[in-house]
Write an enzyme that holds these catalytic residues in place. Structure first.
Site, PDB file in Angstrom:
ATOM      1  N   ASP A 189       0.819  -1.216   0.000  1.00 59.38           N
ATOM      2  CA  ASP A 189       0.000   0.000   0.000  1.00 59.38           C
ATOM      3  C   ASP A 189       0.858   1.273   0.000  1.00 59.38           C
ATOM      4  O   ASP A 189       0.668   2.164   0.830  1.00 59.38           O
ATOM      5  CB  ASP A 189      -0.934   0.021   1.211  1.00 59.38           C
ATOM      6  CG  ASP A 189      -1.737  -1.254   1.355  1.00 59.38           C
ATOM      7  OD1 ASP A 189      -2.161  -1.786   0.316  1.00 59.38           O
ATOM      8  OD2 ASP A 189      -1.935  -1.724   2.486  1.00 59.38           O
ATOM      9  N   GLU A 238     -11.584   0.646  -3.739  1.00 58.27           N
ATOM     10  CA  GLU A 238     -10.930   1.209  -2.557  1.00 58.27           C
ATOM     11  C   GLU A 238      -9.707   2.004  -2.966  1.00 58.27           C
ATOM     12  O   GLU A 238      -9.434   2.201  -4.152  1.00 58.27           O
ATOM     13  CB  GLU A 238     -10.533   0.077  -1.592  1.00 58.27           C
ATOM     14  CG  GLU A 238      -9.629  -0.973  -2.214  1.00 58.27           C
ATOM     15  CD  GLU A 238      -9.471  -2.222  -1.367  1.00 58.27           C
ATOM     16  OE1 GLU A 238     -10.190  -2.367  -0.359  1.00 58.27           O
ATOM     17  OE2 GLU A 238      -8.627  -3.076  -1.725  1.00 58.27           O
TER      18      GLU A 238
END
Length: 528
Positions: free
Chosen positions: A14, A176
């Site tokens: 991420d 997302e």
């Protein structure tokens, strides 16, 4: 420019990047590990040096009771008006929150909570100075997608009564990781969808207004390696940024598998690719091609192929820990010590063992290479149920370790334990003498080898384990394999401590390793 992906090998998922002048700063997820949210610095996008963590105090990040792959999800780092901001989600604690600092290598503020559900929050400043908060909203299954609202950055208060749904993607599950950028009068919304698995991808939409409506890019997804034989898989969760020369880039996560059927045990890693723009204003990642292990980009930069972050040795003589070390959840303050005369790491034998989620005497760093050796020299005189050693650790239900234990007759023994869910094996081997013991795990792509040596003797292998038994596909979750030093009294009150004189992490590059990284280079053409 030539470089090798991943730019951050091992469990660094991420990724998010911001630029200040000629300096780039990157953060990644940390889940149940402490300190939380590692911070990296680079001036060339290839050589990254860790300069600290955003969350270094328990008042910022309380991981007590955090389950495996709980804790910190998907941080975003941004810079505005002289201040760095990091926004993320504490899935175990307060949810979405912001911390800030003027010095990314220093201390960060206490958390400012944002009362909005979902995960993967991001910040965007518009030209008029308005700050917008974006995240997904998994609590509304019929309206899953990416949401936005103006936010008071000082208080965390959203400025609209209800955040607005911007876009739900192109049909992949779990839309997302929204990031908003502005370029040439367009607002671009980059999201991840498809789940952080083989179907993971990056897609984009744009609008003339920050709150929409957004139109989908005609060549979505921008990036996906699904159904390909590329050695990088599960690509997604990207963050765009512009360098000082006006060139655009993306960092994103992906995985490298260790065997077939495909499994991976080093976690989701950080990759880099160039971004160009079409004549009609849509972005392209690597000119629409798959991203390679070895990259050649027609831009100024390093001329280096081969993975970085190689050898690491620590004798623990410093009064502070190297940034690469993590604790599993918050450490008990009196359970560890470094910087002593003569060096060494001292771990107190705590009741919590490797199967528990309570405070444990455990210090680890990420495996970053398929072929490597992790080695330590241990001074330890155990009694009763005490043990100390070296573990290959995925989570409390999937780990394997070689340790020194009491043999029940006033002496010591070597213990080799393997746990894979409900399955557990344990073997014990004679250990003569009372001096220091060397423990070693030799990692290959598909196997781990567990070895020990008494003072003055050569290493003896006591067992092996398949790496797939500790893979994400077996263990679940979102993390990667750690090499960790630990000490435990296995549920009783311990009286002794273990001293680890040193720790060595040594990648071993032989022909099979180089075959993986020295594949033919694919050069992406330069956009007109």
């Amino acid at each position: 420019m030539k470089y090798t992906n991943p730019i951050l090998p091992g469990f660094y998922p991420d990724p998010s990047v911001c630029r200040v002048g000629d300096d780039f700063y990157m953060v990644t997820s940390s889940f149940e590990y402490f300190p939380g949210v590692p911070v990296f610095h680079s001036q060339d996008l290839v050589h990254w040096q860790q300069i600290g963590h955003c969350l270094t105090r328990q008042s910022q990040l309380n991981l007590e009771g955090a389950k495996a792959s709980g804790g910190i999800y998907a941080p975003t780092i941004r810079y505005h008006d002289g201040r760095f901001y990091m926004i993320t989600t504490d899935t175990t604690g307060i949810g979405n929150f912001i911390v800030h600092t003027e010095d990314p290598a220093g201390e960060w503020s206490d958390p400012i909570q944002v009362n909005h559900g979902g995960i993967d929050p991001s910040l965007f400043w518009d030209d008029d100075g308005t700050c917008y908060y974006a995240s997904n909203a998994l609590w509304m299954p019929r309206e899953r997608g990416c949401y936005v609202s103006p936010i008071n950055i000082e208080t965390g208060q959203l400025q609209w009564p209800k955040s607005k749904l911007l876009w739900s993607g192109i049909g992949g599950k779990y839309p997302e990781a929204p990031h908003i950028y502005k370029k040439d009068g367009w607002y671009y919304l980059i999201i991840a969808e498809g789940g952080t698995e083989f179907g993971h991808m990056i897609s984009v939409a744009r609008s003339r207004a920050v709150d929409g409506p957004y139109e989908s890019c005609p060549h979505n997804p921008l990036l996906s390696h699904r159904s390909t034989a590329n050695p990088i898989q599960s690509t997604g969760h990207g963050d765009f940024f512009e360098d000082a020369q006006g060139d655009w880039w993306v960092v994103f996560l992906g995985v490298r598998h260790s065997s077939y059927p495909l499994v991976h045990h080093m976690g989701r890693e950080t990759y880099l690719a160039p971004v160009t723009w079409t004549e009609d204003g849509w972005p392209l990642i690597n000119e629409g091609r798959l991203v390679d292990i070895n990259m050649v980009v027609d831009r100024a930069g390093p001329e280096q192929l081969g993975l970085l972050n190689r050898d690491f040795r620590d004798d623990f003589s410093s009064v502070t820990l190297d940034f690469r070390w993590n604790f599993c959840r918050n450490p008990q303050p009196d359970s560890w010590r470094v910087g002593q005369a003569g060096g060494g790491l001292q771990l107190q034998c705590l009741p919590e063992d490797l199967d528990g989620i309570g405070p444990k005497a455990w210090l680890g760093l990420r495996q970053q290479h398929f072929y490597t050796t992790a080695e330590t020299e241990l001074d330890f005189a155990p009694s009763n149920q005490e043990e100390a050693g070296l573990t290959a650790y995925m989570n409390e239900r999937y780990h394997a370790e070689i340790s020194v234990v009491a043999d029940g007759h006033g002496g010591r023994a070597i213990c080799l334990r393997k746990r894979c869910g409900e399955l557990r094996t344990e073997q014990r081997f004679d250990l003569s003498g009372k001096g220091a013991v060397k423990l070693r795990i030799v990692a290959e792509e598909e196997h781990l080898h567990f070895e020990h040596a008494s003072e003055g003797s050569t290493f003896t292998e006591v067992g092996t384990m398949e790496t797939r038994a500790l893979s994400t596909e077996m263990a679940g979750g979102f993390t990667g394999l750690y090499w960790a030093l630990y000490a435990t009294s296995n549920g009783v009150s311990g009286k002794n401590s273990a001293t680890f004189r040193n720790f060595d992490y040594q990648p071993s590059y032989h022909d099979k390793e180089w075959d993986r990284y020295l594949e033919p280079v694919t050069a992406a053409p330069v956009a007109d």
